[in-house]
Design an enzyme around this catalytic site. Sequence first.
Site, PDB file in Angstrom:
ATOM      1  N   ARG A 166      -9.342  25.718 -22.593  1.00 49.43           N
ATOM      2  CA  ARG A 166      -8.036  25.513 -23.333  1.00 49.43           C
ATOM      3  C   ARG A 166      -7.278  24.579 -24.001  1.00 49.43           C
ATOM      4  O   ARG A 166      -6.888  24.639 -25.009  1.00 49.43           O
ATOM      5  CB  ARG A 166      -7.012  24.551 -21.691  1.00 49.43           C
ATOM      6  CG  ARG A 166      -7.079  25.181 -20.573  1.00 49.43           C
ATOM      7  CD  ARG A 166      -6.146  24.671 -19.678  1.00 49.43           C
ATOM      8  NE  ARG A 166      -6.735  22.900 -19.425  1.00 49.43           N
ATOM      9  CZ  ARG A 166      -6.214  22.431 -19.163  1.00 49.43           C
ATOM     10  NH1 ARG A 166      -4.697  22.450 -18.788  1.00 49.43           N
ATOM     11  NH2 ARG A 166      -6.890  20.584 -18.911  1.00 49.43           N
ATOM     12  N   ASP A 210      -6.293  28.616 -19.628  1.00 47.12           N
ATOM     13  CA  ASP A 210      -6.619  28.283 -18.902  1.00 47.12           C
ATOM     14  C   ASP A 210      -6.514  29.275 -17.315  1.00 47.12           C
ATOM     15  O   ASP A 210      -5.902  30.140 -16.949  1.00 47.12           O
ATOM     16  CB  ASP A 210      -4.870  27.783 -18.628  1.00 47.12           C
ATOM     17  CG  ASP A 210      -4.735  26.896 -17.569  1.00 47.12           C
ATOM     18  OD1 ASP A 210      -5.255  26.217 -16.582  1.00 47.12           O
ATOM     19  OD2 ASP A 210      -3.801  26.297 -17.445  1.00 47.12           O
ATOM     20  N   TYR A 222     -12.540  18.147  -3.127  1.00 46.10           N
ATOM     21  CA  TYR A 222     -13.235  17.967  -4.506  1.00 46.10           C
ATOM     22  C   TYR A 222     -14.544  18.395  -3.154  1.00 46.10           C
ATOM     23  O   TYR A 222     -15.032  19.888  -3.820  1.00 46.10           O
ATOM     24  CB  TYR A 222     -13.465  16.624  -5.148  1.00 46.10           C
ATOM     25  CG  TYR A 222     -14.505  17.040  -6.361  1.00 46.10           C
ATOM     26  CD1 TYR A 222     -13.974  18.121  -7.140  1.00 46.10           C
ATOM     27  CD2 TYR A 222     -16.131  17.098  -6.626  1.00 46.10           C
ATOM     28  CE1 TYR A 222     -15.754  17.909  -8.613  1.00 46.10           C
ATOM     29  CE2 TYR A 222     -16.700  17.030  -7.664  1.00 46.10           C
ATOM     30  CZ  TYR A 222     -16.255  17.669  -8.327  1.00 46.10           C
ATOM     31  OH  TYR A 222     -17.141  17.917  -9.603  1.00 46.10           O
ATOM     32  N   LYS A 277     -16.073  22.472  -3.154  1.00 41.37           N
ATOM     33  CA  LYS A 277     -17.709  22.639  -4.185  1.00 41.37           C
ATOM     34  C   LYS A 277     -18.625  22.989  -2.720  1.00 41.37           C
ATOM     35  O   LYS A 277     -19.754  23.997  -2.699  1.00 41.37           O
ATOM     36  CB  LYS A 277     -18.075  21.182  -4.421  1.00 41.37           C
ATOM     37  CG  LYS A 277     -17.634  20.908  -6.317  1.00 41.37           C
ATOM     38  CD  LYS A 277     -17.555  21.942  -7.111  1.00 41.37           C
ATOM     39  CE  LYS A 277     -16.943  21.544  -8.518  1.00 41.37           C
ATOM     40  NZ  LYS A 277     -16.989  22.517  -9.008  1.00 41.37           N
TER      41      LYS A 277
END
Length: 254
Positions: A34, A60, A149, A153
Site C-alpha cells: 500500500r 490494498d 492469526y 496461518k
Amino acid sequence: MSRTALVTGASSGLGAEFARQLAATGADLVLVARDRGALETLSAELGRDHAVSCEVLTADLTTREGLDAVAARLREPERPVGVLVNNAGFGLDLRFERNDPLQEERHLDLHVRATMRLTHAALGAMLLRGGGRIINVASVAAFLPRGTYGAVKAWVVSFSRWANITYSSRGVSVTAVCPGFTHTDFHARMGLAAGEEGVPPFLWLDAGDVVRAGLRDAARGRAVSVPSLRYKALVTAARLLPSRLVARLAEAGR
C-alpha cells in the site's frame, strides 16, 4: 521459468528481504504494497545494487480493486511472473473478544482470500508455461492454538501442502514458509516497542536467515519450510504435548 518475481507486502519486513534476496539472484521484481513511497525507495535500492528491473504496484489486498489489479498482473502472458511470494499480512491482539470484528474480517481477507486469489491467478499462468514457484508466508503459529492469526496461518499451510502435492508434477511448486518470532517491524506495527513481546531472546530469528531458508526449501520443492532447528523442535513438541498446555505456551508474545 520466468526470472520475474512478484512479492506482496514488499514495503518492509520479510517482504522487503524476499525482494532483496531474489534481486541478488538476478530476478526482476514486481513490488506490491500500500505504501508507494516505501516501494519506490526499495525499487531504487534494488536497481542500484543489483541492476534489476523493478515495477511498483500499489494495492490494498483487502479490497476487491487491489486484488483484481494484482491478479491481472500475474495473468499477463506478455510479462510472465515465475515466482510469487504471498507475504502481505498483519497481526492482531490474541484477545479475540476485544478485537474489532471489522479488523478481524480484514485479517481473514488478507491472509486467506488474498492468498487464494493470487495463487489461483499465478497458478493458471504458470501451468500454461509448465513451471513456476509460489511461496506463501505462513507462521509457526499455524501449528499452535494461537488466536485467529494461528487459524489463518493453519489454512495457509494446509492449502500449500495440498497445492504442492497436486501441481508439483506439472512443474509448479507451492511452499508454506513458517517462521517463528523474527526481527522485523511486524510487532512494532501492532503497537509494541522492543522488548514488550515477552519472548526469550533465543527464540528470535534474523529475517535474512528466514528468507534464505524459505527460498532454499522452495527451490527443493518442499511443501512446508520451518526455518531454524529450534522452531522445528517446537513444532514437533506441539504435536505431542496436550492441547491445553500448548495453548498456554502459545500465549507468549504478540
